[in-house]
Scaffold this motif. Structure first.
Motif, mmCIF file in Angstrom:
data_model
loop_
_atom_site.group_PDB
_atom_site.id
_atom_site.type_symbol
_atom_site.label_atom_id
_atom_site.label_comp_id
_atom_site.label_asym_id
_atom_site.label_seq_id
_atom_site.Cartn_x
_atom_site.Cartn_y
_atom_site.Cartn_z
ATOM 1 N N TYR A 16 -89.945 -40.436 -30.611
ATOM 2 C CA TYR A 16 -88.641 -39.790 -30.557
ATOM 3 C C TYR A 16 -87.772 -40.426 -29.477
ATOM 4 C CZ TYR A 16 -84.958 -36.604 -29.311
ATOM 5 O OH TYR A 16 -83.733 -36.095 -29.007
ATOM 6 N N ALA A 61 -76.489 -43.413 -34.108
ATOM 7 C CA ALA A 61 -77.176 -43.095 -35.361
ATOM 8 C C ALA A 61 -76.218 -43.093 -36.549
ATOM 9 C CB ALA A 61 -77.875 -41.745 -35.245
ATOM 10 N N VAL A 62 -75.016 -42.569 -36.354
ATOM 11 C CA VAL A 62 -74.068 -42.448 -37.467
ATOM 12 C C VAL A 62 -73.358 -43.770 -37.738
ATOM 13 C CG1 VAL A 62 -71.961 -41.286 -38.229
ATOM 14 C CG2 VAL A 62 -73.781 -39.973 -37.141
ATOM 15 N N TRP A 65 -76.543 -47.088 -37.460
ATOM 16 C CA TRP A 65 -77.639 -46.990 -38.410
ATOM 17 C C TRP A 65 -77.202 -46.472 -39.773
ATOM 18 C CZ3 TRP A 65 -81.513 -44.320 -34.610
ATOM 19 C CH2 TRP A 65 -81.982 -45.272 -33.699
ATOM 20 N N TRP A 67 -76.596 -43.282 -40.627
ATOM 21 C CA TRP A 67 -77.104 -41.960 -40.961
ATOM 22 C C TRP A 67 -75.933 -41.030 -41.252
ATOM 23 C CZ3 TRP A 67 -81.410 -40.443 -36.937
ATOM 24 C CH2 TRP A 67 -82.452 -41.368 -37.019
ATOM 25 N N VAL A 68 -76.194 -39.940 -41.963
ATOM 26 C CA VAL A 68 -75.172 -38.909 -42.130
ATOM 27 C C VAL A 68 -75.081 -38.117 -40.830
ATOM 28 C CG1 VAL A 68 -75.330 -38.746 -44.628
ATOM 29 C CG2 VAL A 68 -76.890 -37.432 -43.231
ATOM 30 N N TRP A 69 -73.980 -37.401 -40.643
ATOM 31 C CA TRP A 69 -73.690 -36.796 -39.344
ATOM 32 C C TRP A 69 -74.746 -35.776 -38.924
ATOM 33 C CZ3 TRP A 69 -72.976 -31.593 -38.816
ATOM 34 C CH2 TRP A 69 -72.717 -30.875 -39.981
ATOM 35 N N TYR A 70 -75.302 -35.025 -39.879
ATOM 36 C CA TYR A 70 -76.267 -33.989 -39.480
ATOM 37 C C TYR A 70 -77.609 -34.593 -39.080
ATOM 38 C CZ TYR A 70 -76.939 -34.319 -44.569
ATOM 39 O OH TYR A 70 -77.094 -34.784 -45.841
ATOM 40 N N ASP A 71 -77.944 -35.775 -39.573
ATOM 41 C CA ASP A 71 -79.147 -36.451 -39.071
ATOM 42 C C ASP A 71 -78.930 -36.945 -37.641
ATOM 43 O OD1 ASP A 71 -80.569 -36.025 -41.392
ATOM 44 O OD2 ASP A 71 -80.059 -37.978 -42.266
ATOM 45 N N GLY A 72 -77.728 -37.430 -37.351
ATOM 46 C CA GLY A 72 -77.410 -37.846 -35.985
ATOM 47 C C GLY A 72 -77.436 -36.686 -35.011
ATOM 48 N N ALA A 74 -79.227 -33.983 -35.446
ATOM 49 C CA ALA A 74 -80.639 -33.601 -35.316
ATOM 50 C C ALA A 74 -81.371 -34.514 -34.340
ATOM 51 C CB ALA A 74 -81.316 -33.634 -36.680
ATOM 52 N N LEU A 75 -80.982 -35.785 -34.292
ATOM 53 C CA LEU A 75 -81.584 -36.699 -33.326
ATOM 54 C C LEU A 75 -81.214 -36.310 -31.895
ATOM 55 C CD1 LEU A 75 -83.135 -39.400 -32.772
ATOM 56 C CD2 LEU A 75 -80.903 -40.507 -32.842
#
Length: 104
Positions: A16, A61-62, A65, A67-72, A74-75
């Motif tokens: 992580y 992340a967004v 990488w 990623w969609v915003w909610y994955d970013g 969550a990170l």
């Protein structure tokens, strides 16, 4: 069994923080040279500008990488919880501190 859980938690935390740190570094590196990004990340940590880290992790992340915003989000959420609780504790301790008497 407890040893297996402890070791697996350490491994998960390692990966992580590896992902979190690389997202922060890549967000900084996207805007400047990698050497300057390294020094900027070091200065963020030295100057204790902790709220910048989750923001940079989401940006990395967004935007980098893809990623969609909610994955970013969550990170960045576990570190954000730590940052908010840290500043909440500092503010409430300051407000509950008894007043100092002046003089002797």
């Amino acid at each position: 069994m407890r040893e297996i859980i402890s070791i697996s938690a350490i491994i998960i935390a390692f990966f992580y923080f590896l992902a979190f740190g690389s997202a922060v570094f890549m967000a900084l590196e996207n805007e400047m040279h990698w050497v300057l990004a390294f020094f900027a990340m070091a200065w963020i940590i030295i100057l204790r500008l902790w709220p910048l880290l989750p923001v940079l992790a989401v940006v990395g992340a967004v935007n980098i990488w893809g990623w969609v915003w909610y994955d970013g989000v969550a990170l960045a959420l576990p570190v954000s919880i730590y940052v908010v609780s840290h500043y909440w504790t500092r503010i409430t301790d300051y407000l509950r501190r008894p007043t100092q008497k002046q003089g002797v």
